[in-house]
Design a protein around this motif. Structure first.
Motif, PDB file in Angstrom:
ATOM      1  N   ASN A 674      -7.866   1.431  11.266  1.00  0.00           N
ATOM      2  CA  ASN A 674      -6.419   1.087  10.600  1.00  0.00           C
ATOM      3  C   ASN A 674      -5.377   1.141  11.956  1.00  0.00           C
ATOM      4  OD1 ASN A 674      -4.093   0.806   9.291  1.00  0.00           O
ATOM      5  ND2 ASN A 674      -4.091   1.811   8.039  1.00  0.00           N
ATOM      6  N   PRO A 675      -4.970   1.106  13.334  1.00  0.00           N
ATOM      7  CA  PRO A 675      -4.768  -0.702  12.156  1.00  0.00           C
ATOM      8  C   PRO A 675      -5.923  -1.622  13.131  1.00  0.00           C
ATOM      9  CG  PRO A 675      -4.389  -0.174  14.623  1.00  0.00           C
ATOM     10  CD  PRO A 675      -3.814   0.897  14.087  1.00  0.00           C
ATOM     11  N   TYR A 676      -5.956  -2.883  12.317  1.00  0.00           N
ATOM     12  CA  TYR A 676      -7.251  -3.553  12.134  1.00  0.00           C
ATOM     13  C   TYR A 676      -6.942  -4.522  13.305  1.00  0.00           C
ATOM     14  CZ  TYR A 676     -11.348  -6.324  10.460  1.00  0.00           C
ATOM     15  OH  TYR A 676     -12.523  -6.900  10.515  1.00  0.00           O
ATOM     16  N   LEU A 677      -8.137  -4.238  14.242  1.00  0.00           N
ATOM     17  CA  LEU A 677      -7.720  -5.802  15.536  1.00  0.00           C
ATOM     18  C   LEU A 677      -8.573  -6.877  14.918  1.00  0.00           C
ATOM     19  CD1 LEU A 677      -7.402  -3.051  17.811  1.00  0.00           C
ATOM     20  CD2 LEU A 677      -5.788  -4.062  16.884  1.00  0.00           C
ATOM     21  N   LEU A 678      -7.891  -7.941  15.001  1.00  0.00           N
ATOM     22  CA  LEU A 678      -8.348  -8.956  14.961  1.00  0.00           C
ATOM     23  C   LEU A 678      -8.272 -10.502  15.797  1.00  0.00           C
ATOM     24  CD1 LEU A 678      -7.286  -9.669  11.145  1.00  0.00           C
ATOM     25  CD2 LEU A 678      -9.308  -8.978  12.330  1.00  0.00           C
ATOM     26  N   PRO A 679      -9.413 -10.990  16.354  1.00  0.00           N
ATOM     27  CA  PRO A 679     -10.775 -10.777  15.318  1.00  0.00           C
ATOM     28  C   PRO A 679     -11.638  -9.820  15.953  1.00  0.00           C
ATOM     29  CG  PRO A 679     -10.728 -12.489  17.443  1.00  0.00           C
ATOM     30  CD  PRO A 679      -9.061 -11.986  17.582  1.00  0.00           C
ATOM     31  N   SER A 680     -12.536  -9.520  15.319  1.00  0.00           N
ATOM     32  CA  SER A 680     -12.931  -8.817  15.422  1.00  0.00           C
ATOM     33  C   SER A 680     -14.848  -9.062  14.698  1.00  0.00           C
ATOM     34  CB  SER A 680     -13.173  -7.368  14.113  1.00  0.00           C
ATOM     35  OG  SER A 680     -13.434  -6.140  14.300  1.00  0.00           O
ATOM     36  N   ASN A 681     -15.519  -8.291  15.450  1.00  0.00           N
ATOM     37  CA  ASN A 681     -17.225  -8.742  14.891  1.00  0.00           C
ATOM     38  C   ASN A 681     -17.835  -7.479  14.078  1.00  0.00           C
ATOM     39  OD1 ASN A 681     -17.483 -10.415  17.205  1.00  0.00           O
ATOM     40  ND2 ASN A 681     -18.359  -8.349  18.693  1.00  0.00           N
ATOM     41  N   GLY A 742      -8.676  -3.758 -15.989  1.00  0.00           N
ATOM     42  CA  GLY A 742      -7.777  -3.228 -14.631  1.00  0.00           C
ATOM     43  C   GLY A 742      -6.348  -2.101 -15.479  1.00  0.00           C
ATOM     44  N   SER A 743      -7.118  -1.042 -16.446  1.00  0.00           N
ATOM     45  CA  SER A 743      -7.289  -0.039 -16.966  1.00  0.00           C
ATOM     46  C   SER A 743      -6.862   0.789 -16.261  1.00  0.00           C
ATOM     47  CB  SER A 743      -7.736  -0.169 -18.209  1.00  0.00           C
ATOM     48  OG  SER A 743      -8.974   0.525 -17.870  1.00  0.00           O
ATOM     49  N   LYS A 744      -7.152   0.686 -14.617  1.00  0.00           N
ATOM     50  CA  LYS A 744      -7.760   1.638 -13.597  1.00  0.00           C
ATOM     51  C   LYS A 744      -7.118   0.928 -12.281  1.00  0.00           C
ATOM     52  CE  LYS A 744     -11.427   4.945 -15.866  1.00  0.00           C
ATOM     53  NZ  LYS A 744     -12.577   5.534 -15.022  1.00  0.00           N
ATOM     54  N   VAL A 745      -5.926   1.477 -11.435  1.00  0.00           N
ATOM     55  CA  VAL A 745      -5.504   1.222 -10.114  1.00  0.00           C
ATOM     56  C   VAL A 745      -5.560   2.350  -9.409  1.00  0.00           C
ATOM     57  CG1 VAL A 745      -3.180  -0.016  -9.593  1.00  0.00           C
ATOM     58  CG2 VAL A 745      -4.347  -1.061 -12.077  1.00  0.00           C
ATOM     59  N   GLY A 746      -6.252   1.436  -8.100  1.00  0.00           N
ATOM     60  CA  GLY A 746      -5.885   2.122  -6.941  1.00  0.00           C
ATOM     61  C   GLY A 746      -5.432   1.580  -5.399  1.00  0.00           C
ATOM     62  N   THR A 747      -4.648   1.437  -4.848  1.00  0.00           N
ATOM     63  CA  THR A 747      -3.921   0.721  -3.379  1.00  0.00           C
ATOM     64  C   THR A 747      -3.920   2.218  -2.582  1.00  0.00           C
ATOM     65  OG1 THR A 747      -1.582   2.107  -4.006  1.00  0.00           O
ATOM     66  CG2 THR A 747      -2.398   0.014  -5.661  1.00  0.00           C
ATOM     67  N   GLY A 748      -3.209   1.076  -1.518  1.00  0.00           N
ATOM     68  CA  GLY A 748      -3.655   1.790   0.147  1.00  0.00           C
ATOM     69  C   GLY A 748      -3.062   0.715   0.646  1.00  0.00           C
ATOM     70  N   LYS A 749      -2.619   1.126   2.091  1.00  0.00           N
ATOM     71  CA  LYS A 749      -2.255   0.293   2.792  1.00  0.00           C
ATOM     72  C   LYS A 749      -2.717  -0.668   4.253  1.00  0.00           C
ATOM     73  CE  LYS A 749       2.730   0.564   1.684  1.00  0.00           C
ATOM     74  NZ  LYS A 749       4.110   1.362   2.682  1.00  0.00           N
ATOM     75  N   VAL A 750      -3.066  -1.226   5.155  1.00  0.00           N
ATOM     76  CA  VAL A 750      -3.446  -1.232   6.610  1.00  0.00           C
ATOM     77  C   VAL A 750      -3.080  -1.924   7.255  1.00  0.00           C
ATOM     78  CG1 VAL A 750      -5.033  -3.562   5.169  1.00  0.00           C
ATOM     79  CG2 VAL A 750      -5.359  -1.327   7.907  1.00  0.00           C
ATOM     80  N   ALA A 751      -2.600  -1.797   8.275  1.00  0.00           N
ATOM     81  CA  ALA A 751      -1.228  -2.997   9.725  1.00  0.00           C
ATOM     82  C   ALA A 751      -3.109  -3.222  10.188  1.00  0.00           C
ATOM     83  CB  ALA A 751      -0.731  -1.820  10.608  1.00  0.00           C
ATOM     84  N   VAL A 752      -2.559  -5.208  10.265  1.00  0.00           N
ATOM     85  CA  VAL A 752      -3.637  -5.335  11.233  1.00  0.00           C
ATOM     86  C   VAL A 752      -2.478  -6.501  12.427  1.00  0.00           C
ATOM     87  CG1 VAL A 752      -4.534  -8.192  11.039  1.00  0.00           C
ATOM     88  CG2 VAL A 752      -4.692  -6.608   8.577  1.00  0.00           C
TER      89      VAL A 752
END
Length: 755
Positions: A674-681, A742-752
């Motif tokens: 993170n950040p995730y560089l594309l394209p990636s192997n 759907g009773s349990k939820v988690g979140t996160g972020k990533v930069a591409v």
């Protein structure tokens, strides 16, 4: 005192690149205690020690400062020789014919693969001897000459040394007055390396009279003479004649290492190290106190200044009778079976008569009758398993060792009903073991004088079960238990196959026991050996054989009607649009937290398959990875860390996987990189998932670009593509993970970032 075998004594005067990708995922554990060669760096006063598990460096204070394996510089870990050339570079020879060359000033490596890649039958680098700008290399097929400046081979191999047979193994080399002397399997060969053509057999002279008629393993220059040793004794060449060593104590003793230093000649004769000086060869002095070392078996010797350095077969090095020095190591390189306990400790059964068993919790602890006399009396531990906070180690001949915390108990014929064997009632040979769903521990036996080869341990009581006629005098091995509490047991000997047994919930009532048998022929005409059995997470029985893997998908059907047992289906792998039979000789099999399968083979390393076995996910062998051997005898995968451990006869390899136990509740969802560089192997890892999560990748504006299920563990992987299989554009993306309802939820972020 524990037995110590001296493999080499070298007379030393004391006054990083990688070969494989993704080595960061790998870790190898080897035995450094078996020292095979020693060399000294006079500039830094370092001692370089070659072993069967790699290279280690000892400084002038006696501390281990560096270790090298095939993960950080070496081509092979099974090292056989060391020397330092005229430029101060360390040459490291190995049993596979590889030569690794270390520049000790900047710690960079160069490699010579020519011998390793040759078609020679015995490629072992037995000895390396520098003369001027050349390195003469003693191999299993003759002598090679290599330039130490260009690393090119000079001349063709010296295959024919005089009248000795072509390709005679050469064990050691020395020189005197421009003559090269070679210790060989058939005697001593010598020729002038300046004025003669060493490729011409007529250039070589031979000496093969007793005591140097065969297996001359060592040769050395001292006092203008050439000294050579064999199992038949010690002799020397004065320039004109070969003479027997002038001391009756050592003249006819097995001599396996000779080295000169500090004005003395050191040699191993019989079971001791002796030295003599040039003024009177007939006077030999034992280096060690024989009364204290009566169990030692020396194999070689060496010195530095007035200090003697001993290379040992199971205790590293010893400088002038001081402490044993070696890196923390497993007792041997042999891992017959491994098991991972609830605290993520690694336990391993050595599988040889003296190895005992080992534990790794960040540091290796070796268990044998010398270090832990409370274990069972035989150090021959072939199998080990655990459950319910208890580790069980099977001592072949000694009984069953139970380890619960710091408490160790041995169950054998003297304190329990466990059986001996027919010709030795005290020789107790447990072989395999597993827990059932009630907490009962089941143990199989290799042989038994009680007519019972299967025993159960429950409530501190052992119960034995009479062998039914279908197995007779059985050799029972590995055990697995399904959800119906049916025991699936590898059976060898007179009747080979899989024996299944269910006591029907009653240990004391044999009348309701259910049992049956799958013969080898039930798995196909090409199956001659059943090697392992597991029950995987879907309650299917998977059987590893010499001709692939077979699956019994309905094990309940076997106990419903043992005479109409469900058939075993051969595993096939999809290649292209075809399902190809999997025909490897499979030694071991296991499954991870995702129910993916890991199969260890006899000659082709490890196959990592999807949960149903239809897809090859990865393959690891010595040509594609740093795994220590292509013969893999045991595999376990940690649910806590996701590391897969591969036990071999050359050490233990481990590889980091994503098969990690899911969390109970969502916390922070993290992405890496993170950040995730594309394209990636490589894919982006999403970490922190509960079991069987559903994952959505969403833009900041709320558009769903990707929606997929996790494989079931703590980690999932996103390839950076949207639902149209296109790489997503640069931006910030929200990762949302939730359970099925759907009773349990988690979140996160990533930069591409699109490159």
């Amino acid at each position: 005192m524990a037995k110590c075998n001296f493999v080499i004594i070298a007379i030393l005067f004391i006054s990083s690149g990688t070969l494989f990708s993704q080595t960061s995922k790998w870790e190898n554990f080897t035995d450094y205690k078996t020292v095979t060669a020693i060399a000294s760096d006079n500039q830094d006063n370092n001692i370089y020690c070659a072993s069967s598990g790699g290279l280690f460096v000892v400084n002038s204070s006696g501390d281990v400062t560096k270790k090298y394996t095939n993960l950080n510089g070496l081509i092979s870990n099974d090292l056989t020789s060391l020397t330092i050339d005229g430029s101060g570079r360390l040459w490291v020879g190995a049993s596979d014919g590889s030569i690794s060359i270390l520049n000790v000033e900047n710690f960079t490596w160069k490699y010579i693969f020519d011998i390793k890649n040759s078609s020679e039958s015995d490629k072992s680098i037995n000895y390396m001897y520098p003369i001027g700008n050349f390195m003469y290399v003693a191999t299993g097929y003759g002598i090679q000459k290599i330039s130490t400046s260009s690393f090119n081979f000079i001349d063709a191999p010296y295959y024919k040394l005089g009248t000795f047979v072509t390709n005679a193994p050469v064990y050691s080399l020395t020189s005197l007055n421009n003559v090269l002397y070679a210790a060989t399997k058939y005697g001593v060969a010598y020729a002038n390396y300046v004025s003669s053509n060493l490729n011409n057999p007529l250039s070589w002279n031979n000496y093969s009279n007793l005591p140097l008629s065969a297996d001359v393993k060592t040769i050395e220059t001292f006092d203008n003479k050439i000294f050579a040793g064999s199992p038949e004794g010690l002799a020397y060449f004065d320039g004109t004649n070969w003479l027997q060593y002038p001391n009756g104590t050592v003249a006819n003793q097995n001599t396996i290492f000779i080295e000169a230093g500090a004005g003395k000649l050191y040699f191993i004769s019989g079971n001791n190290v002796f030295f003599s000086d040039s003024t009177n060869l007939s006077v030999v002095t034992p280096f060690l106190n024989q009364d204290s070392y009566t169990t030692l078996n020396f194999h070689s010797t060496a010195s530095k200044g007035n200090f003697l350095i001993l290379g040992l077969s199971n205790n590293g090095i010893r400088i002038d009778g001081g402490n044993y020095i070696f890196p923390n190591s497993p007792f041997t390189n042999i891992f017959n079976q491994i098991s991972i306990d609830a605290s993520n400790n690694i336990w391993a059964a050595g599988g040889t008569t003296d190895a005992g068993f080992y534990k790794y919790d960040g540091v290796w602890e070796n268990f044998n009758t010398q270090t832990h006399p409370e274990i069972c009396s035989s150090n021959w531990y072939q199998k080990i398993t655990n459950g319910n906070g208890i580790v069980w180690a099977m001592s072949f001949g000694g009984g069953v060792t139970k380890i619960e915390g710091n408490n160790i108990t041995c169950f054998n014929t003297s304190n329990s009903i466990l059986p001996g064997i027919s010709n030795n009632p005290n020789f107790c040979v447990p072989y395999g073991g597993a827990y059932d769903n009630t907490g009962t521990f089941w143990v199989s036996f290799f042989a038994s004088n009680s007519g019972k080869s299967l025993y159960a341990y429950s409530n501190n009581t052992w119960t034995g079960f009479i062998n039914p006629s279908i197995i007779g005098v059985a050799i029972l091995a590995d055990v697995a238990v399904d959800s119906y509490n049916t025991k699936w047991i590898v059976c060898q000997g007179a009747r080979s196959g899989i024996y299944f047994f269910n006591e029907n919930g009653s240990l004391q009532n044999p009348d309701d026991d259910i049992y049956g048998f799958y013969d080898n022929s039930d798995f196909g005409s090409e199956v001659t050996n059943i090697n392992d059995v597991i029950v995987e997470r879907n309650n299917e029985v998977w059987v590893a054989t010499n001709n692939g893997v077979f699956i019994i998908s309905n094990p309940y059907g076997a106990i419903q009607n043992p005479n109409q047992k469900p058939p075993a289906q051969k595993l096939g792998i999809i290649s292209g649009n075809l399902k190809v039979p999997f025909t490897e000789n499979c030694i071991t099999i296991t499954n991870d937290i995702l129910n993916n399968k890991w199969i260890g083979t006899e000659t082709n390393g490890v196959f990592h398959l999807s949960s149903d076995g239809s897809t090859l996910l990865e393959q690891f062998n010595t040509s594609k990875s740093p795994i220590l051997s292509n013969k893999v005898t045991t595999i376990e995968v940690s649910n806590v860390t996701g590391r897969a451990y591969f036990g071999t006869q050359k050490g233990l390899s481990s590889y980091q996987t994503d098969a990690i136990k899911p969390v109970a509740e969502f916390g922070e969802i993290t992405a890496s990189p993170n950040p995730y560089l594309l394209p990636s192997n490589s894919g982006m890892k999403i970490d922190g998932l509960i079991e069987n999560s559903i994952i959505k990748i969403i833009t900041l504006s709320g558009e769903i670009v990707s929606n997929f299920d996790s494989p079931g563990g703590r980690i999932a992987v996103w390839n950076g593509k949207n639902s149209n299989n296109e790489y997503v554009p640069t931006g910030i993306y929200i990762i949302v993970a939730y359970n099925q309802d759907g009773s349990k939820v988690g979140t996160g972020k990533v930069a591409v970032v699109r490159k």
